[in-house]
Design a protein around this motif. Structure first.
Motif, PDB file in Angstrom:
ATOM      1  N   MET A 197       0.824  -1.215   0.000  1.00 22.52           N
ATOM      2  CA  MET A 197       0.000   0.000   0.000  1.00 22.52           C
ATOM      3  C   MET A 197       0.850   1.254   0.000  1.00 22.52           C
ATOM      4  O   MET A 197       0.452   2.279  -0.575  1.00 22.52           O
ATOM      5  N   SER A 198       2.006   1.219   0.593  1.00 25.68           N
ATOM      6  CA  SER A 198       2.878   2.396   0.592  1.00 25.68           C
ATOM      7  C   SER A 198       3.311   2.744  -0.825  1.00 25.68           C
ATOM      8  O   SER A 198       3.282   3.922  -1.221  1.00 25.68           O
ATOM      9  N   GLY A 199       3.692   1.760  -1.615  1.00 23.66           N
ATOM     10  CA  GLY A 199       4.061   2.018  -3.003  1.00 23.66           C
ATOM     11  C   GLY A 199       2.889   2.464  -3.848  1.00 23.66           C
ATOM     12  O   GLY A 199       3.026   3.304  -4.749  1.00 23.66           O
ATOM     13  N   VAL A 200       1.693   1.918  -3.563  1.00 27.19           N
ATOM     14  CA  VAL A 200       0.500   2.309  -4.319  1.00 27.19           C
ATOM     15  C   VAL A 200       0.201   3.786  -4.119  1.00 27.19           C
ATOM     16  O   VAL A 200      -0.058   4.536  -5.073  1.00 27.19           O
ATOM     17  N   LEU A 201       0.229   4.260  -2.867  1.00 23.53           N
ATOM     18  CA  LEU A 201      -0.099   5.649  -2.586  1.00 23.53           C
ATOM     19  C   LEU A 201       0.985   6.595  -3.103  1.00 23.53           C
ATOM     20  O   LEU A 201       0.687   7.700  -3.554  1.00 23.53           O
ATOM     21  N   ASP A 202       2.240   6.176  -3.024  1.00 23.26           N
ATOM     22  CA  ASP A 202       3.322   7.045  -3.480  1.00 23.26           C
ATOM     23  C   ASP A 202       3.278   7.251  -4.995  1.00 23.26           C
ATOM     24  O   ASP A 202       3.634   8.333  -5.488  1.00 23.26           O
ATOM     25  N   MET A 203       2.844   6.265  -5.752  1.00 23.57           N
ATOM     26  CA  MET A 203       2.874   6.333  -7.219  1.00 23.57           C
ATOM     27  C   MET A 203       1.522   6.662  -7.829  1.00 23.57           C
ATOM     28  O   MET A 203       1.411   6.762  -9.052  1.00 23.57           O
ATOM     29  N   ALA A 204       0.495   6.840  -6.999  1.00 22.65           N
ATOM     30  CA  ALA A 204      -0.852   7.087  -7.530  1.00 22.65           C
ATOM     31  C   ALA A 204      -0.981   8.514  -8.033  1.00 22.65           C
ATOM     32  O   ALA A 204      -0.471   9.453  -7.416  1.00 22.65           O
ATOM     33  N   SER A 205      -1.662   8.674  -9.151  1.00 25.36           N
ATOM     34  CA  SER A 205      -2.000  10.005  -9.662  1.00 25.36           C
ATOM     35  C   SER A 205      -3.269  10.538  -9.028  1.00 25.36           C
ATOM     36  O   SER A 205      -3.418  11.746  -8.831  1.00 25.36           O
ATOM     37  N   SER A 206      -4.215   9.652  -8.731  1.00 19.59           N
ATOM     38  CA  SER A 206      -5.449  10.037  -8.043  1.00 19.59           C
ATOM     39  C   SER A 206      -6.019   8.800  -7.368  1.00 19.59           C
ATOM     40  O   SER A 206      -5.600   7.669  -7.634  1.00 19.59           O
ATOM     41  N   LEU A 207      -7.003   9.035  -6.479  1.00 13.66           N
ATOM     42  CA  LEU A 207      -7.626   7.957  -5.721  1.00 13.66           C
ATOM     43  C   LEU A 207      -9.105   7.897  -6.032  1.00 13.66           C
ATOM     44  O   LEU A 207      -9.749   8.922  -6.272  1.00 13.66           O
ATOM     45  N   VAL A 208      -9.648   6.678  -5.996  1.00  9.31           N
ATOM     46  CA  VAL A 208     -11.083   6.439  -6.031  1.00  9.31           C
ATOM     47  C   VAL A 208     -11.415   5.660  -4.772  1.00  9.31           C
ATOM     48  O   VAL A 208     -10.997   4.507  -4.604  1.00  9.31           O
ATOM     49  N   LEU A 209     -12.127   6.299  -3.888  1.00  6.78           N
ATOM     50  CA  LEU A 209     -12.482   5.702  -2.602  1.00  6.78           C
ATOM     51  C   LEU A 209     -13.895   5.153  -2.696  1.00  6.78           C
ATOM     52  O   LEU A 209     -14.848   5.900  -2.959  1.00  6.78           O
ATOM     53  N   VAL A 210     -14.036   3.843  -2.485  1.00  3.89           N
ATOM     54  CA  VAL A 210     -15.317   3.170  -2.638  1.00  3.89           C
ATOM     55  C   VAL A 210     -15.921   2.945  -1.255  1.00  3.89           C
ATOM     56  O   VAL A 210     -15.236   2.471  -0.329  1.00  3.89           O
ATOM     57  N   THR A 211     -17.184   3.277  -1.130  1.00  4.59           N
ATOM     58  CA  THR A 211     -17.918   3.068   0.112  1.00  4.59           C
ATOM     59  C   THR A 211     -19.332   2.618  -0.216  1.00  4.59           C
ATOM     60  O   THR A 211     -19.738   2.589  -1.391  1.00  4.59           O
ATOM     61  N   SER A 212     -20.068   2.272   0.795  1.00  7.20           N
ATOM     62  CA  SER A 212     -21.446   1.820   0.620  1.00  7.20           C
ATOM     63  C   SER A 212     -22.392   2.855   1.208  1.00  7.20           C
ATOM     64  O   SER A 212     -22.008   3.645   2.081  1.00  7.20           O
ATOM     65  N   PRO A 213     -23.655   2.858   0.768  1.00 11.18           N
ATOM     66  CA  PRO A 213     -24.631   3.815   1.330  1.00 11.18           C
ATOM     67  C   PRO A 213     -25.141   3.340   2.678  1.00 11.18           C
ATOM     68  O   PRO A 213     -26.340   3.109   2.881  1.00 11.18           O
ATOM     69  N   ALA A 214     -24.216   3.209   3.596  1.00 15.95           N
ATOM     70  CA  ALA A 214     -24.566   2.752   4.945  1.00 15.95           C
ATOM     71  C   ALA A 214     -23.729   3.540   5.948  1.00 15.95           C
ATOM     72  O   ALA A 214     -22.697   4.134   5.607  1.00 15.95           O
ATOM     73  N   ILE A 215     -24.136   3.507   7.188  1.00 17.04           N
ATOM     74  CA  ILE A 215     -23.455   4.278   8.216  1.00 17.04           C
ATOM     75  C   ILE A 215     -22.040   3.748   8.429  1.00 17.04           C
ATOM     76  O   ILE A 215     -21.074   4.531   8.503  1.00 17.04           O
ATOM     77  N   ASP A 216     -21.879   2.424   8.541  1.00 13.94           N
ATOM     78  CA  ASP A 216     -20.535   1.878   8.776  1.00 13.94           C
ATOM     79  C   ASP A 216     -19.626   2.118   7.580  1.00 13.94           C
ATOM     80  O   ASP A 216     -18.426   2.378   7.731  1.00 13.94           O
ATOM     81  N   GLY A 217     -20.174   2.059   6.365  1.00 15.55           N
ATOM     82  CA  GLY A 217     -19.361   2.339   5.192  1.00 15.55           C
ATOM     83  C   GLY A 217     -18.918   3.793   5.142  1.00 15.55           C
ATOM     84  O   GLY A 217     -17.774   4.096   4.783  1.00 15.55           O
ATOM     85  N   ALA A 218     -19.798   4.713   5.508  1.00 14.70           N
ATOM     86  CA  ALA A 218     -19.447   6.127   5.521  1.00 14.70           C
ATOM     87  C   ALA A 218     -18.385   6.409   6.575  1.00 14.70           C
ATOM     88  O   ALA A 218     -17.456   7.195   6.349  1.00 14.70           O
ATOM     89  N   ARG A 219     -18.482   5.751   7.743  1.00 16.90           N
ATOM     90  CA  ARG A 219     -17.473   5.953   8.775  1.00 16.90           C
ATOM     91  C   ARG A 219     -16.112   5.413   8.334  1.00 16.90           C
ATOM     92  O   ARG A 219     -15.066   6.032   8.598  1.00 16.90           O
ATOM     93  N   SER A 220     -16.105   4.271   7.676  1.00 20.28           N
ATOM     94  CA  SER A 220     -14.842   3.697   7.201  1.00 20.28           C
ATOM     95  C   SER A 220     -14.195   4.596   6.150  1.00 20.28           C
ATOM     96  O   SER A 220     -12.976   4.801   6.162  1.00 20.28           O
ATOM     97  N   ALA A 221     -15.013   5.143   5.240  1.00 16.87           N
ATOM     98  CA  ALA A 221     -14.462   6.029   4.221  1.00 16.87           C
ATOM     99  C   ALA A 221     -13.922   7.308   4.836  1.00 16.87           C
ATOM    100  O   ALA A 221     -12.854   7.810   4.451  1.00 16.87           O
TER     101      ALA A 221
END
Length: 516
Positions: A372-396
């Motif tokens: 994950m360290s290499g992924v974040l260092d070399m990423a141009s942008s992020l797509v953060l996936v979550t669910s329409p639920a309370i626990d998913g929103a908290r995790s995101a």
């Protein structure tokens, strides 16, 4: 009464007005007009017009026989009538006898110090004139008139060496011949020369009418068709170098791998360049199971291949979906004890970025594993996936907090949040409030509705996905592509025109698409 010796000779030339030229009578010697009489006609039997001093008329008293002077705005033009009845120009004595040669070409217009005059060619001194050059400039207070001589074949507009050149302002030559000047900034490109046809409609009653009439009736595109075409244009924005998208989530089961395949398939089906998705999950990722399997090779085999020099060498290790999306699978052998590390990921990206324009990374669940360290260092942008639920929103939200505290705040600002409905039915969570929550920290939020084909967990065919979900994936791809220009500028490339539109807190997307 005269005597016989003094009688009239019946064979003598008549006297009086009908006396023969050159004989006794009112006519004087040849070539000299008598006072009060008329000049004798020449041997060509062409009598001059009875209008002294007029153009092409006979000369005034004292002028040589058969010479005519025309007064023009460009000077006096002298002509004479020859014995053969032809009218020829008479040049001043200081112009020199014979034809004038200019740059080795006989018969050109003008003579030394006499621009704007004609001269016959060398081979035919008495022949017709085939060259012409513009006359000298007229005084500023006088408006020049077009020359009386028409266009001659072989007109040479090139400047003659050794003669004074006429200085004309731009457009003055066309203006003196009645041509209107072209307005400033006006060019052929500004003219609407093409009658453009309407685009064929894509859907609705417009498409039905267009198809039923065989194309004879074209109502044109609807408002929904125009919006769709604009989204496709955004997806097709150019990429400088390569663009790396990391798809991650802190919580499992929210549709991260499904979003990776759907987004990558949308890019690959609409763009002409190469798009690949790599499975960076160290725990037996399932990305390779969502496309038809064409090879058993994995990312480990790619790293061990020492003969990678062209695209076909990499293609031997990937599988391709019907949308042209290629997938590089992760290690599937449970007996392998070595996990996919940061060094492995960096080496794999170093190979892929030479042959692919867009690289999507399906990250594993969590943020603490080595890759994950290499992924974040070399990423141009992020797509953060979550669910329409309370626990998913908290995790995101916790994921964004972790990124901010670990020096990735620039990635957070350019993150696109995907609210993926992984279950059928409407959610009890207020999506508007959820959207406002993430728009305060990220660039955009996209809701992807539930789809039966995506929920199967098998191979994904973009043609089998429902229209609402396909439209949502297209909008997601357009949001991500809006960052291509920013990334290119950050890499030192010249900035592109325009930028991505920012969604503001409280943004309410339309509940439906424009009616046709």
């Amino acid at each position: 009464m005269a005597g016989p010796g003094e009688g009239s000779n019946p064979f003598a030339a008549p006297a009086g007005p009908f006396a023969a030229p050159g004989g006794p009578g009112p006519y004087g010697p040849p070539g000299f007009p008598p006072a009060g009489g008329f000049p004798p006609p020449d041997a060509g039997q062409f009598a001059p017009p009875p209008n002294p001093g007029a153009p092409n008329g006979f000369p005034p008293p004292g002028a040589p026989l058969g010479e005519v002077v025309d007064h023009t705005p460009y000077g006096d033009i002298r002509q004479e009538i020859g014995s053969d009845g032809m009218v020829r120009r008479v040049f001043p004595e200081n112009s020199g006898p014979g034809p004038v040669e200019m740059n080795g070409e006989p018969g050109h217009f003008g003579g030394p110090g006499q621009p704007g005059q004609f001269a016959p060619s060398n081979d035919q001194p008495d022949g017709p004139i085939y060259s012409w050059s513009p006359p000298p400039a007229a005084p500023p207070q006088q408006q020049p008139q077009p020359p009386q001589v028409g266009f001659q074949p072989g007109w040479n507009p090139q400047p003659q060496q050794g003669f004074p050149q006429q200085q004309q302002p731009p457009g003055s030559f066309g203006q003196q011949y009645g041509q209107q000047p072209m307005p400033p900034g006006h060019s052929v490109n500004d003219l609407n020369l093409l009658k453009r046809a309407k685009r064929a409609p894509r859907s609705g009653w417009r498409r039905a009418i267009h198809k039923a009439s065989g194309g004879a009736i074209n109502p044109g595109e609807s408002a929904a068709d125009v919006v769709y075409r604009q989204l496709v244009d955004r997806v097709n924005q150019p990429v400088r170098g390569d663009y790396r998208i990391a798809i991650l989530s802190l919580k499992g089961g929210v549709g991260k791998t499904t979003t990776t395949v759907g987004l990558g398939s949308t890019f690959a089906s609409l763009r002409g360049d190469r798009v690949i998705a790599i499975d960076a999950n160290p725990d037996l990722g399932t990305l390779a199971h969502r496309v038809p399997r064409q090879t058993r090779s994995t990312v480990r085999n790619l790293l061990e291949d020492g003969h990678i020099s062209r695209y076909s060498d990499v293609r031997a290790h990937t599988s391709q979906a019907p949308s042209r999306l290629e997938v590089l699978a992760s290690e599937q052998d449970p007996a392998v004890s070595e996990a996919f590390s940061e060094a492995d990921y960096r080496k794999a990206i170093g190979i892929l970025q030479q042959f692919y324009n867009i690289i999507l990374t399906d990250c594993g669940t969590g943020l603490m594993h080595s890759a994950m360290s290499g992924v974040l260092d070399m990423a141009s942008s992020l797509v953060l996936v979550t669910s329409p639920a309370i626990d998913g929103a908290r995790s995101a939200s916790a994921t964004l907090d972790w990124l901010d505290h670990h020096g990735y705040h620039k990635l957070v600002e350019r993150t696109v949040v995907v609210v993926n409905a992984s279950r059928k039915g409407s959610s009890t969570v207020d999506l508007d409030q959820l959207r406002k929550l993430f728009l305060d920290r990220t660039r955009a939020v996209q809701v992807v509705p539930f789809d039966d084909h995506l929920a199967e967990g098998a191979e994904i065919d973009l043609e089998l996905v429902g229209k609402p979900t396909r439209r949502a994936l297209l909008e997601l791809a357009a949001m991500v592509a809006d960052d291509f220009g920013y990334h290119a500028a950050a890499q030192g490339f010249p900035p592109q025109q325009g930028g991505y539109p920012q969604q503001q807190p409280g943004f309410q997307p339309p509940g439906g698409y424009p009616q046709q």
